[in-house]
Design a protein around this motif. Structure first.
Motif, PDB file in Angstrom:
ATOM      1  N   LEU A  29      17.928 114.490  -9.221  1.00 30.87           N
ATOM      2  CA  LEU A  29      19.350 114.898  -9.787  1.00 30.87           C
ATOM      3  C   LEU A  29      19.343 115.846 -10.121  1.00 30.87           C
ATOM      4  CD1 LEU A  29      22.056 112.581  -9.412  1.00 30.87           C
ATOM      5  CD2 LEU A  29      20.718 112.063 -11.384  1.00 30.87           C
TER       6      LEU A  29
ATOM      7  N   THR B 262      27.239 109.983  -3.325  1.00 29.48           N
ATOM      8  CA  THR B 262      28.118 111.317  -4.451  1.00 29.48           C
ATOM      9  C   THR B 262      28.547 112.503  -4.097  1.00 29.48           C
ATOM     10  OG1 THR B 262      26.418 111.143  -5.208  1.00 29.48           O
ATOM     11  CG2 THR B 262      27.798 109.976  -6.349  1.00 29.48           C
TER      12      THR B 262
ATOM     13  N   LYS C 229      22.462 109.248  -4.665  1.00 33.44           N
ATOM     14  CA  LYS C 229      22.503 109.955  -4.142  1.00 33.44           C
ATOM     15  C   LYS C 229      23.563 111.111  -2.996  1.00 33.44           C
ATOM     16  CE  LYS C 229      18.536 111.543  -5.303  1.00 33.44           C
ATOM     17  NZ  LYS C 229      17.508 112.662  -5.869  1.00 33.44           N
ATOM     18  N   TRP C 230      23.397 110.232  -1.886  1.00 38.00           N
ATOM     19  CA  TRP C 230      23.643 111.003  -0.858  1.00 38.00           C
ATOM     20  C   TRP C 230      25.648 110.098  -1.019  1.00 38.00           C
ATOM     21  CZ3 TRP C 230      26.356 108.104   3.169  1.00 38.00           C
ATOM     22  CH2 TRP C 230      26.917 109.270   4.468  1.00 38.00           C
TER      23      TRP C 230
ATOM     24  N   LEU D  16      25.668 114.563  -3.083  1.00 40.20           N
ATOM     25  CA  LEU D  16      24.697 115.211  -3.828  1.00 40.20           C
ATOM     26  C   LEU D  16      23.551 115.306  -2.328  1.00 40.20           C
ATOM     27  CD1 LEU D  16      24.315 113.959  -7.119  1.00 40.20           C
ATOM     28  CD2 LEU D  16      24.766 116.145  -6.157  1.00 40.20           C
ATOM     29  N   ASP D  17      22.613 116.230  -1.957  1.00 37.60           N
ATOM     30  CA  ASP D  17      20.893 116.418  -1.276  1.00 37.60           C
ATOM     31  C   ASP D  17      20.089 114.404  -1.325  1.00 37.60           C
ATOM     32  OD1 ASP D  17      19.066 116.556  -0.092  1.00 37.60           O
ATOM     33  OD2 ASP D  17      19.372 118.671  -0.178  1.00 37.60           O
ATOM     34  N   PRO D  18      20.420 113.620  -0.934  1.00 34.59           N
ATOM     35  CA  PRO D  18      19.685 112.729  -1.145  1.00 34.59           C
ATOM     36  C   PRO D  18      17.498 113.181  -1.488  1.00 34.59           C
ATOM     37  CG  PRO D  18      20.335 112.503   1.160  1.00 34.59           C
ATOM     38  CD  PRO D  18      20.706 114.127  -0.124  1.00 34.59           C
TER      39      PRO D  18
ATOM     40  N   ASP E 250      20.180 106.160 -10.082  1.00 37.25           N
ATOM     41  CA  ASP E 250      20.746 107.433  -9.853  1.00 37.25           C
ATOM     42  C   ASP E 250      19.733 108.644  -8.869  1.00 37.25           C
ATOM     43  OD1 ASP E 250      23.378 106.493 -10.938  1.00 37.25           O
ATOM     44  OD2 ASP E 250      23.000 107.385 -13.363  1.00 37.25           O
ATOM     45  N   GLU E 251      19.054 107.913  -9.251  1.00 36.82           N
ATOM     46  CA  GLU E 251      18.002 109.011  -8.702  1.00 36.82           C
ATOM     47  C   GLU E 251      17.488 108.187  -6.700  1.00 36.82           C
ATOM     48  OE1 GLU E 251      16.569 111.318  -9.616  1.00 36.82           O
ATOM     49  OE2 GLU E 251      16.870 110.944 -11.893  1.00 36.82           O
TER      50      GLU E 251
ATOM     51  N   GLU F 161      24.636 116.561 -13.250  1.00 38.20           N
ATOM     52  CA  GLU F 161      25.389 114.722 -12.765  1.00 38.20           C
ATOM     53  C   GLU F 161      24.126 113.583 -13.359  1.00 38.20           C
ATOM     54  OE1 GLU F 161      27.447 115.017 -10.302  1.00 38.20           O
ATOM     55  OE2 GLU F 161      27.738 117.363  -9.267  1.00 38.20           O
ATOM     56  N   ARG F 162      23.507 114.046 -14.651  1.00 42.17           N
ATOM     57  CA  ARG F 162      23.035 113.178 -14.528  1.00 42.17           C
ATOM     58  C   ARG F 162      24.497 112.096 -15.711  1.00 42.17           C
ATOM     59  NH1 ARG F 162      17.330 112.107 -14.374  1.00 42.17           N
ATOM     60  NH2 ARG F 162      17.305 113.890 -12.925  1.00 42.17           N
TER      61      ARG F 162
END
Ligand SMILES: CC(C)(COP(=O)(O)OP(=O)(O)OC[C@H]1O[C@@H](n2cnc3c(N)ncnc32)[C@H](O)[C@@H]1OP(=O)(O)O)[C@@H](O)C(=O)NCCC(=O)NCCS
Length: 172
Positions: free
Chosen positions: A35, A27, A24-25, A29-31, A18-19, A39-40
């Motif tokens: 995280l 979903t 991340k990208w 999220l900012d890569p 997930d990290e 969002e965890r």
């Protein structure tokens, strides 16, 4: 390649994946940022659940876990992420864990097995997916597998392309 049900011992690996920036990208999220706690995913909790609308499957090559597929029944899924949804459909999420395992054909084999698994239930009519519109590589990947565009849709803050694989297309 085999797809096997996730077990409690997979939780730490899934949390590590997930990290990964590419995970991340995809979903939204900012890569480059850690995280966010919200969002965890509680993978240990998710894997331990016994509900008939969720399957968490690990793709394994020669005994090594390389990716994950989640299959949900969007009609029954508790958060109703997909909104009002007809019964007898499935929705799939997939990601490869390590960057070094991308683009080697693993995802294609995992999806083919996941699709076969969904349609093994004769009641299932359609499989849905919702890549981000900007995830053009994933959209190309799904089109190659036979998925067709349904239309753009906003889920929360994410602009997605809903795609589907109807049983008739899969059989063809
Ligand atoms: C989308 C995803 C699951 C696809 O899995 P993958 O294993 O990388 O995909 P594949 O290797 O099967 O196919 C993808 C590419 O590799 C190529 N490929 C296929 N078999 C190959 C092989 N044996 N060797 C090298 N390349 C291969 C394909 O031509 C394709 O290339 P293209 O992008 O230029 O069209 C994976 O890239 C991923 O996890 N991406 C990040 C997360 C994500 O976006 N998930 C989807 C969210 S909707």
């Amino acid at each position: 390649m085999i797809l096997r049900p996730a077990v409690p011992g997979d939780a730490a690996l899934l949390a590590r994946w997930d990290e990964k920036p590419h995970v991340k990208w995809c979903t939204g999220l900012d890569p480059d940022q850690p995280l966010p706690d919200v969002e965890r995913e509680d993978w240990a909790g998710q894997i331990a659940r016994d509900v008939d609308w969720l399957d968490i499957l690990i793709g394994e090559v020669e005994g090594r876990a390389i990716g994950v597929v989640q299959i949900i029944d969007p009609h029954l899924e508790e958060s109703h992420y997909w909104g009002d949804c007809a019964p007898h459909q499935r929705a799939i999420d997939i990601w490869i864990g390590e960057e070094s395992d991308l683009g080697k054909g693993h995802g294609t084999k995992m999806m083919q097995q996941a699709i076969d698994r969904c349609f093994a239930d004769p009641a299932v009519t359609t499989i849905l997916i919702d890549p981000l519109i900007i995830n053009t590589a994933a959209i190309r990947f799904y089109r190659r597998l036979g998925f067709v565009d349904v239309g753009e849709r906003r889920f929360g803050e994410d602009d997605c392309l809903v795609m589907e694989l109807p049983r008739a297309v899969w059989q063809f």
